[in-house]
Design a protein around this motif. Structure first.
Motif, PDB file in Angstrom:
ATOM      1  N   ALA A  82       3.393  -9.900  -4.725  1.00  0.00           N
ATOM      2  CA  ALA A  82       3.892 -10.079  -3.363  1.00  0.00           C
ATOM      3  C   ALA A  82       2.945  -9.543  -2.291  1.00  0.00           C
ATOM      4  O   ALA A  82       2.980 -10.001  -1.153  1.00  0.00           O
ATOM      5  CB  ALA A  82       5.251  -9.405  -3.225  1.00  0.00           C
ATOM      6  N   TYR A  83       2.083  -8.619  -2.629  1.00  0.00           N
ATOM      7  CA  TYR A  83       1.149  -8.038  -1.668  1.00  0.00           C
ATOM      8  C   TYR A  83      -0.098  -8.903  -1.470  1.00  0.00           C
ATOM      9  O   TYR A  83      -0.854  -8.692  -0.536  1.00  0.00           O
ATOM     10  CB  TYR A  83       0.720  -6.643  -2.132  1.00  0.00           C
ATOM     11  N   ALA A 142       7.435  -7.190   2.236  1.00  0.00           N
ATOM     12  CA  ALA A 142       8.710  -6.949   2.912  1.00  0.00           C
ATOM     13  C   ALA A 142       9.683  -8.058   2.574  1.00  0.00           C
ATOM     14  O   ALA A 142       9.294  -9.144   2.136  1.00  0.00           O
ATOM     15  CB  ALA A 142       8.506  -6.869   4.430  1.00  0.00           C
ATOM     16  N   GLY A 143      10.930  -7.757   2.814  1.00  0.00           N
ATOM     17  CA  GLY A 143      11.985  -8.740   2.632  1.00  0.00           C
ATOM     18  C   GLY A 143      13.050  -8.541   3.681  1.00  0.00           C
ATOM     19  O   GLY A 143      13.128  -7.494   4.318  1.00  0.00           O
ATOM     20  N   THR A 144      13.884  -9.556   3.852  1.00  0.00           N
ATOM     21  CA  THR A 144      14.968  -9.452   4.821  1.00  0.00           C
ATOM     22  C   THR A 144      16.181  -8.753   4.239  1.00  0.00           C
ATOM     23  O   THR A 144      16.962  -8.173   4.960  1.00  0.00           O
ATOM     24  CB  THR A 144      15.408 -10.847   5.306  1.00  0.00           C
ATOM     25  N   VAL A 171      12.315  -9.310  11.228  1.00  0.00           N
ATOM     26  CA  VAL A 171      11.776  -8.239  10.389  1.00  0.00           C
ATOM     27  C   VAL A 171      10.330  -7.944  10.796  1.00  0.00           C
ATOM     28  O   VAL A 171       9.934  -6.784  10.904  1.00  0.00           O
ATOM     29  CB  VAL A 171      11.878  -8.607   8.900  1.00  0.00           C
ATOM     30  N   MET A 172       9.562  -9.000  11.042  1.00  0.00           N
ATOM     31  CA  MET A 172       8.169  -8.804  11.469  1.00  0.00           C
ATOM     32  C   MET A 172       8.110  -8.074  12.813  1.00  0.00           C
ATOM     33  O   MET A 172       7.290  -7.176  13.002  1.00  0.00           O
ATOM     34  CB  MET A 172       7.436 -10.136  11.535  1.00  0.00           C
ATOM     35  N   ARG A 173       8.978  -8.466  13.758  1.00  0.00           N
ATOM     36  CA  ARG A 173       9.012  -7.777  15.059  1.00  0.00           C
ATOM     37  C   ARG A 173       9.324  -6.296  14.857  1.00  0.00           C
ATOM     38  O   ARG A 173       8.695  -5.430  15.475  1.00  0.00           O
ATOM     39  CB  ARG A 173      10.067  -8.398  15.981  1.00  0.00           C
ATOM     40  N   ALA A 174      10.282  -6.005  13.994  1.00  0.00           N
ATOM     41  CA  ALA A 174      10.628  -4.608  13.728  1.00  0.00           C
ATOM     42  C   ALA A 174       9.443  -3.854  13.133  1.00  0.00           C
ATOM     43  O   ALA A 174       9.191  -2.701  13.488  1.00  0.00           O
ATOM     44  CB  ALA A 174      11.840  -4.530  12.801  1.00  0.00           C
ATOM     45  N   LEU A 192       3.153  -9.468   5.169  1.00  0.00           N
ATOM     46  CA  LEU A 192       4.202  -8.880   4.338  1.00  0.00           C
ATOM     47  C   LEU A 192       5.101  -9.937   3.709  1.00  0.00           C
ATOM     48  O   LEU A 192       5.782  -9.674   2.731  1.00  0.00           O
ATOM     49  CB  LEU A 192       5.071  -7.923   5.167  1.00  0.00           C
ATOM     50  N   PHE A 193       5.084 -11.155   4.280  1.00  0.00           N
ATOM     51  CA  PHE A 193       5.986 -12.217   3.832  1.00  0.00           C
ATOM     52  C   PHE A 193       5.294 -13.391   3.140  1.00  0.00           C
ATOM     53  O   PHE A 193       5.972 -14.324   2.737  1.00  0.00           O
ATOM     54  CB  PHE A 193       6.787 -12.760   5.010  1.00  0.00           C
TER      55      PHE A 193
END
Length: 169
Positions: free
Chosen positions: A122-123, A79-81, A93-96, A114-115
């Motif tokens: 990245a995974y 994931a990314g912001t 983003v993590m909370r979402a 994810l980060f």
């Protein structure tokens, strides 16, 4: 169209789909077979929900910025912001990602993972090793508590490439 192009060219190690925005469920097996990483922004449906309700085709809304279904299908995921187009706060983003509806929510640890991926994969969660250059954050509290709070307030300092970036020295 992206999947057709990847299929035709043949995926190579490190291929990824940035901004995996609309991913229909029927494409998940195809994505899994190709083995490409999907980088998602699970906070966009929260931050842009009102706009998506009017601007995105109703048939596509259930397929926006998937998270859990990608992971369950065995698709490499990160994931990314997407700052400045979304929140710059990775904790938001993590909370979402944890609070997603429609079966797309992930566990707190999975949201963190994810980060914390390797730059070229990245995974793949990075691990510290003796002698490696640090990309890390130092917490005020134990990790379990930080995951319960999911707030930037738990971060004491952030290091990128071994250099402290927040708070500045």
């Amino acid at each position: 169209m992206t999947l057709l192009a990847l299929e035709e060219a043949g995926p190579v190690e490190g291929d990824r789909i940035e901004h995996g925005s609309v991913i229909p469920a029927e494409t998940l097996p195809w994505l899994a077979r190709l083995g490409v990483t999907v980088v998602t922004q699970p906070h966009f449906p929260v931050e842009r929900g009102r706009e998506y309700a009017t601007d995105v085709d109703p048939a596509d809304q259930a397929h926006l910025y998937r998270c859990r279904s990608l992971a369950e299908a065995g698709i490499p995921l990160a994931a990314g912001t997407d700052a400045p187009y979304g929140s710059a706060d990775p904790w938001a983003v993590m909370r979402a990602a944890v609070e997603r509806s429609g079966g797309e929510a992930v566990a707190r640890r999975a949201a963190l993972d994810l980060f914390v991926g390797e730059p070229q994969h990245a995974y793949r969660v990075r691990r510290l090793a003796v002698g490696s250059v640090a990309d890390l954050f130092l917490l005020h509290v134990p990790l379990k508590e930080a995951l319960d709070l999911m707030s930037a307030d738990v971060v004491r300092a952030t290091f990128v490439g071994g250099r402290r970036i927040t708070p500045p020295d």
